[in-house]
Each structure stands twice: as C-alpha cells, then as structure tokens.
Design a protein around this motif. Structure first.
Motif, mmCIF file in Angstrom:
data_model
loop_
_atom_site.group_PDB
_atom_site.id
_atom_site.type_symbol
_atom_site.label_atom_id
_atom_site.label_comp_id
_atom_site.label_asym_id
_atom_site.label_seq_id
_atom_site.Cartn_x
_atom_site.Cartn_y
_atom_site.Cartn_z
ATOM 1 N N ALA A 17 -14.729 -6.806 5.165
ATOM 2 C CA ALA A 17 -14.563 -5.775 4.142
ATOM 3 C C ALA A 17 -13.255 -5.012 4.344
ATOM 4 N N LEU A 18 -12.933 -4.686 5.587
ATOM 5 C CA LEU A 18 -11.676 -3.996 5.865
ATOM 6 C C LEU A 18 -10.479 -4.859 5.484
ATOM 7 N N LEU A 19 -10.529 -6.117 5.864
ATOM 8 C CA LEU A 19 -9.417 -7.032 5.613
ATOM 9 C C LEU A 19 -9.228 -7.280 4.122
ATOM 10 N N LEU A 20 -10.290 -7.624 3.427
ATOM 11 C CA LEU A 20 -10.169 -7.935 2.000
ATOM 12 C C LEU A 20 -9.975 -6.666 1.167
ATOM 13 N N GLY A 21 -10.774 -5.657 1.421
ATOM 14 C CA GLY A 21 -10.645 -4.411 0.662
ATOM 15 C C GLY A 21 -9.305 -3.740 0.896
ATOM 16 N N GLY A 22 -8.883 -3.680 2.149
ATOM 17 C CA GLY A 22 -7.572 -3.107 2.455
ATOM 18 C C GLY A 22 -6.450 -3.913 1.839
ATOM 19 N N VAL A 26 -3.812 -2.552 -0.979
ATOM 20 C CA VAL A 26 -2.364 -2.590 -0.764
ATOM 21 C C VAL A 26 -1.676 -3.338 -1.902
ATOM 22 N N LEU A 27 -2.277 -4.430 -2.356
ATOM 23 C CA LEU A 27 -1.677 -5.184 -3.459
ATOM 24 C C LEU A 27 -1.593 -4.343 -4.732
ATOM 25 N N LEU A 28 -2.521 -3.444 -4.917
ATOM 26 C CA LEU A 28 -2.511 -2.584 -6.106
ATOM 27 C C LEU A 28 -1.616 -1.363 -5.947
ATOM 28 N N SER A 29 -1.110 -1.123 -4.759
ATOM 29 C CA SER A 29 -0.255 0.040 -4.527
ATOM 30 C C SER A 29 1.204 -0.296 -4.841
ATOM 31 N N ASP A 30 2.044 0.722 -4.752
ATOM 32 C CA ASP A 30 3.465 0.540 -5.046
ATOM 33 C C ASP A 30 4.216 -0.161 -3.921
ATOM 34 N N ARG A 31 3.832 0.106 -2.687
ATOM 35 C CA ARG A 31 4.533 -0.446 -1.526
ATOM 36 C C ARG A 31 3.614 -1.401 -0.771
ATOM 37 N N ILE A 32 4.032 -2.642 -0.655
ATOM 38 C CA ILE A 32 3.211 -3.648 0.020
ATOM 39 C C ILE A 32 3.605 -3.686 1.495
ATOM 40 N N ARG A 33 2.663 -3.295 2.335
ATOM 41 C CA ARG A 33 2.879 -3.298 3.781
ATOM 42 C C ARG A 33 1.543 -3.558 4.471
ATOM 43 N N SER A 35 -1.370 -2.391 6.277
ATOM 44 C CA SER A 35 -2.028 -1.108 6.524
ATOM 45 C C SER A 35 -2.942 -1.217 7.745
ATOM 46 N N LYS A 36 -3.350 -0.077 8.252
ATOM 47 C CA LYS A 36 -4.239 -0.068 9.422
ATOM 48 C C LYS A 36 -5.583 -0.759 9.137
ATOM 49 N N PRO A 37 -6.214 -0.545 7.958
ATOM 50 C CA PRO A 37 -7.459 -1.281 7.698
ATOM 51 C C PRO A 37 -7.279 -2.804 7.714
ATOM 52 N N VAL A 38 -6.163 -3.287 7.206
ATOM 53 C CA VAL A 38 -5.905 -4.731 7.212
ATOM 54 C C VAL A 38 -5.732 -5.223 8.644
ATOM 55 N N LEU A 39 -4.971 -4.491 9.444
ATOM 56 C CA LEU A 39 -4.772 -4.872 10.847
ATOM 57 C C LEU A 39 -6.095 -4.865 11.608
ATOM 58 N N TRP A 40 -6.863 -3.789 11.475
ATOM 59 C CA TRP A 40 -8.139 -3.711 12.186
ATOM 60 C C TRP A 40 -9.140 -4.742 11.664
ATOM 61 N N GLY A 41 -9.106 -5.010 10.369
ATOM 62 C CA GLY A 41 -9.977 -6.038 9.815
ATOM 63 C C GLY A 41 -9.686 -7.405 10.417
ATOM 64 N N ALA A 42 -8.395 -7.729 10.568
ATOM 65 C CA ALA A 42 -8.018 -9.017 11.161
ATOM 66 C C ALA A 42 -8.458 -9.103 12.619
ATOM 67 N N ILE A 43 -8.288 -8.012 13.361
ATOM 68 C CA ILE A 43 -8.694 -7.990 14.769
ATOM 69 C C ILE A 43 -10.213 -8.134 14.882
ATOM 70 N N ILE A 44 -10.942 -7.351 14.092
ATOM 71 C CA ILE A 44 -12.411 -7.388 14.147
ATOM 72 C C ILE A 44 -12.930 -8.768 13.751
ATOM 73 N N GLN A 45 -12.349 -9.351 12.718
ATOM 74 C CA GLN A 45 -12.770 -10.684 12.273
ATOM 75 C C GLN A 45 -12.587 -11.717 13.377
ATOM 76 N N GLY A 95 4.350 -12.288 -1.683
ATOM 77 C CA GLY A 95 3.775 -13.620 -1.482
ATOM 78 C C GLY A 95 3.102 -13.756 -0.123
ATOM 79 N N HIS A 96 3.714 -13.163 0.895
ATOM 80 C CA HIS A 96 3.126 -13.172 2.238
ATOM 81 C C HIS A 96 1.775 -12.467 2.218
ATOM 82 N N PHE A 97 1.734 -11.330 1.548
ATOM 83 C CA PHE A 97 0.494 -10.567 1.504
ATOM 84 C C PHE A 97 -0.573 -11.270 0.672
ATOM 85 N N ILE A 98 -0.172 -11.902 -0.417
ATOM 86 C CA ILE A 98 -1.121 -12.685 -1.214
ATOM 87 C C ILE A 98 -1.678 -13.826 -0.371
ATOM 88 N N GLY A 99 -0.848 -14.396 0.496
ATOM 89 C CA GLY A 99 -1.313 -15.439 1.422
ATOM 90 C C GLY A 99 -2.387 -14.929 2.363
#
Length: 115
Positions: A17-22, A26-33, A35-45, A95-99
């Motif tokens: 949920a953190l990885l996909l939701g985060g 981010v994809l819907l925001s102005d700046r694609i980077r 984020s901490k939820p994405v990083l923690w989601g990847a680690i937890i997964q 494109g990296h983030f969409i990947g």
C-alpha cells in the motif's frame, strides 16, 4: 506459526500500500521524486517478502512454486534498486517512476494469479 505468517502477510500488504499509494500520489503531483512512503514501501516489501518465503522451504503440498518465489524476488529487488539509488535526487524521470509503479503492480499480479 500461522499467526506469525498472518502478521508478516499484513506487514507485506502495508508495504504494498505504501509503495503503490505513494507512487500514484507522486505521479499525480507536480514534482516526481522518490518519497519516503515509496522508499519505506520498497524496503518493507522486500524484507517481509523474504520473511514470508523463508519458512516455506520445508516441503509440503501448500508451498508456492520456487520459480514463482524467484520471479517475485527478482521483481522486488529491481523495485528496491530503482527506488534506493535515486532516492536523494530532487526529481526523477517520469518513465523511471512509471516503471516502479508498473513493476509493483506486476509483482502483485504474480502473487495473485500464479498458482
């Protein structure tokens, strides 16, 4: 042992949920980077996925296919690398983030549909 497996599965789903939701946020925001939820989601997964698969190597009829576990591990490591390396950059290529988001969905599809 079943209670531990269920707790690990719950933690694994929280990481998803953190990885996909985060990622979608981010994809819907102005700046694609990254984020901490994405990083923690990847680690937890990655960590909880390894913990879920580790005790399943004892043999039995209900064990998942080892090839399936290998494919899921490969995808999870790829996601982790794609998230961890550019985590300190101010912006990441769209494109990296969409990947990252696509591999997250593919990993969930492998878990659900590969029997």
């Amino acid at each position: 042992m079943e209670a531990l497996r269920l707790v690990l599965l719950f933690i694994h789903l929280v990481g998803f949920a953190l990885l996909l939701g985060g990622g979608v946020a981010v994809l819907l925001s102005d700046r694609i980077r990254i984020s901490k939820p994405v990083l923690w989601g990847a680690i937890i997964q990655l960590v909880s996925g390894l913990a879920l698969a580790a005790p399943l190597r004892g043999g039995g009829d209900n064990e998942p296919d080892p090839i399936k576990l290998g494919v899921k591990l490969l995808i999870a490591v790829a996601i982790f690398i794609m998230v961890f390396i550019p985590r300190k950059r101010d912006e990441v290529n769209k494109g990296h983030f969409i990947g990252i988001v696509t591999l997250t969905v593919v990993n969930a599809a492998v878990a659900v549909f590969w029997r």
